[in-house]
Scaffold this motif. Sequence first.
Motif, PDB file in Angstrom:
ATOM      1  N   SER A  93      51.474  42.325 -49.872  1.00  0.00           N
ATOM      2  CA  SER A  93      51.028  43.541 -50.555  1.00  0.00           C
ATOM      3  C   SER A  93      50.076  44.377 -49.703  1.00  0.00           C
ATOM      4  O   SER A  93      50.267  45.575 -49.556  1.00  0.00           O
ATOM      5  CB  SER A  93      50.329  43.193 -51.873  1.00  0.00           C
ATOM      6  N   CYS A  94      49.040  43.738 -49.121  1.00  0.00           N
ATOM      7  CA  CYS A  94      48.025  44.512 -48.394  1.00  0.00           C
ATOM      8  C   CYS A  94      48.024  44.262 -46.891  1.00  0.00           C
ATOM      9  O   CYS A  94      47.405  45.015 -46.144  1.00  0.00           O
ATOM     10  CB  CYS A  94      46.640  44.241 -48.962  1.00  0.00           C
ATOM     11  N   GLY A  95      48.671  43.188 -46.430  1.00  0.00           N
ATOM     12  CA  GLY A  95      48.811  42.950 -45.005  1.00  0.00           C
ATOM     13  C   GLY A  95      47.705  42.151 -44.343  1.00  0.00           C
ATOM     14  O   GLY A  95      47.745  41.939 -43.143  1.00  0.00           O
ATOM     15  N   ILE A  96      46.692  41.687 -45.107  1.00  0.00           N
ATOM     16  CA  ILE A  96      45.618  40.919 -44.473  1.00  0.00           C
ATOM     17  C   ILE A  96      46.114  39.528 -44.100  1.00  0.00           C
ATOM     18  O   ILE A  96      47.045  39.009 -44.708  1.00  0.00           O
ATOM     19  CB  ILE A  96      44.358  40.813 -45.362  1.00  0.00           C
ATOM     20  N   CYS A 111      64.826  41.130 -48.603  1.00  0.00           N
ATOM     21  CA  CYS A 111      65.834  41.777 -49.453  1.00  0.00           C
ATOM     22  C   CYS A 111      65.340  43.017 -50.183  1.00  0.00           C
ATOM     23  O   CYS A 111      66.128  43.721 -50.799  1.00  0.00           O
ATOM     24  CB  CYS A 111      66.388  40.764 -50.464  1.00  0.00           C
ATOM     25  N   GLY A 112      64.012  43.265 -50.161  1.00  0.00           N
ATOM     26  CA  GLY A 112      63.479  44.459 -50.819  1.00  0.00           C
ATOM     27  C   GLY A 112      63.159  44.276 -52.294  1.00  0.00           C
ATOM     28  O   GLY A 112      62.750  45.236 -52.947  1.00  0.00           O
ATOM     29  N   PHE A 113      63.310  43.060 -52.829  1.00  0.00           N
ATOM     30  CA  PHE A 113      62.955  42.806 -54.229  1.00  0.00           C
ATOM     31  C   PHE A 113      61.535  43.243 -54.486  1.00  0.00           C
ATOM     32  O   PHE A 113      60.642  42.981 -53.695  1.00  0.00           O
ATOM     33  CB  PHE A 113      63.124  41.311 -54.544  1.00  0.00           C
ATOM     34  N   GLU A 114      61.278  43.935 -55.597  1.00  0.00           N
ATOM     35  CA  GLU A 114      59.936  44.372 -55.943  1.00  0.00           C
ATOM     36  C   GLU A 114      59.437  43.627 -57.156  1.00  0.00           C
ATOM     37  O   GLU A 114      60.150  43.492 -58.147  1.00  0.00           O
ATOM     38  CB  GLU A 114      59.917  45.874 -56.237  1.00  0.00           C
ATOM     39  N   GLY A 115      58.219  43.125 -57.066  1.00  0.00           N
ATOM     40  CA  GLY A 115      57.648  42.372 -58.174  1.00  0.00           C
ATOM     41  C   GLY A 115      56.186  42.685 -58.368  1.00  0.00           C
ATOM     42  O   GLY A 115      55.551  43.287 -57.511  1.00  0.00           O
ATOM     43  N   PRO A 116      55.651  42.305 -59.505  1.00  0.00           N
ATOM     44  CA  PRO A 116      54.228  42.537 -59.796  1.00  0.00           C
ATOM     45  C   PRO A 116      53.322  41.500 -59.182  1.00  0.00           C
ATOM     46  O   PRO A 116      53.558  40.387 -59.075  1.00  0.00           O
ATOM     47  CB  PRO A 116      54.170  42.469 -61.314  1.00  0.00           C
ATOM     48  N   TYR A 164      54.576  44.068 -54.884  1.00  0.00           N
ATOM     49  CA  TYR A 164      54.976  43.567 -53.571  1.00  0.00           C
ATOM     50  C   TYR A 164      56.467  43.773 -53.404  1.00  0.00           C
ATOM     51  O   TYR A 164      57.202  43.891 -54.383  1.00  0.00           O
ATOM     52  CB  TYR A 164      54.621  42.086 -53.405  1.00  0.00           C
ATOM     53  N   ASN A 165      56.910  43.859 -52.155  1.00  0.00           N
ATOM     54  CA  ASN A 165      58.325  43.951 -51.813  1.00  0.00           C
ATOM     55  C   ASN A 165      58.665  42.806 -50.893  1.00  0.00           C
ATOM     56  O   ASN A 165      57.947  42.549 -49.925  1.00  0.00           O
ATOM     57  CB  ASN A 165      58.648  45.271 -51.108  1.00  0.00           C
ATOM     58  N   CYS A 166      59.771  42.135 -51.166  1.00  0.00           N
ATOM     59  CA  CYS A 166      60.245  41.070 -50.296  1.00  0.00           C
ATOM     60  C   CYS A 166      60.629  41.693 -48.962  1.00  0.00           C
ATOM     61  O   CYS A 166      61.384  42.670 -48.931  1.00  0.00           O
ATOM     62  CB  CYS A 166      61.445  40.360 -50.914  1.00  0.00           C
ATOM     63  N   PRO A 167      60.119  41.140 -47.847  1.00  0.00           N
ATOM     64  CA  PRO A 167      60.461  41.701 -46.539  1.00  0.00           C
ATOM     65  C   PRO A 167      61.932  41.510 -46.161  1.00  0.00           C
ATOM     66  O   PRO A 167      62.444  42.225 -45.318  1.00  0.00           O
ATOM     67  CB  PRO A 167      59.536  40.966 -45.578  1.00  0.00           C
ATOM     68  N   ALA A 174      63.313  33.954 -49.766  1.00  0.00           N
ATOM     69  CA  ALA A 174      62.424  34.091 -48.610  1.00  0.00           C
ATOM     70  C   ALA A 174      60.994  33.735 -49.020  1.00  0.00           C
ATOM     71  O   ALA A 174      60.586  33.960 -50.165  1.00  0.00           O
ATOM     72  CB  ALA A 174      62.467  35.517 -48.077  1.00  0.00           C
ATOM     73  N   GLN A 175      60.226  33.183 -48.095  1.00  0.00           N
ATOM     74  CA  GLN A 175      58.843  32.809 -48.368  1.00  0.00           C
ATOM     75  C   GLN A 175      57.982  34.070 -48.423  1.00  0.00           C
ATOM     76  O   GLN A 175      58.039  34.909 -47.534  1.00  0.00           O
ATOM     77  CB  GLN A 175      58.325  31.874 -47.278  1.00  0.00           C
ATOM     78  N   ILE A 176      57.168  34.193 -49.486  1.00  0.00           N
ATOM     79  CA  ILE A 176      56.291  35.344 -49.683  1.00  0.00           C
ATOM     80  C   ILE A 176      54.876  34.821 -49.837  1.00  0.00           C
ATOM     81  O   ILE A 176      54.647  33.816 -50.514  1.00  0.00           O
ATOM     82  CB  ILE A 176      56.711  36.155 -50.935  1.00  0.00           C
ATOM     83  N   TYR A 177      53.916  35.536 -49.229  1.00  0.00           N
ATOM     84  CA  TYR A 177      52.501  35.173 -49.326  1.00  0.00           C
ATOM     85  C   TYR A 177      51.742  36.342 -49.926  1.00  0.00           C
ATOM     86  O   TYR A 177      51.971  37.497 -49.553  1.00  0.00           O
ATOM     87  CB  TYR A 177      51.925  34.871 -47.939  1.00  0.00           C
TER      88      TYR A 177
END
Length: 59
Positions: free
Chosen positions: A14-17, A54-59, A49-52, A34-37
């Motif tokens: 989400s924020c890139g930190i 597939c582009g899935f967007e979630g809260p 957030y967007n999955c890097p 895919a693994q998301i952090y």
Amino acid sequence: MSESNQRARRTCVSCGINISGTNAAAFKCPDCGAQIYRCAKCRKQSNLYNCPDCGFEGP
């Protein structure tokens, strides 16, 4: 790639930190697996957030 190098590359989607050594969440994308952090701050604020992969967007 070594485990320490993989940790160093973990960033909040989400924020890139850099989330290494923080209270972050790691989970699989509901669409593609895919693994998301995400950092604790973005999770608490329910930032989108967007999955890097597939582009899935979630809260």
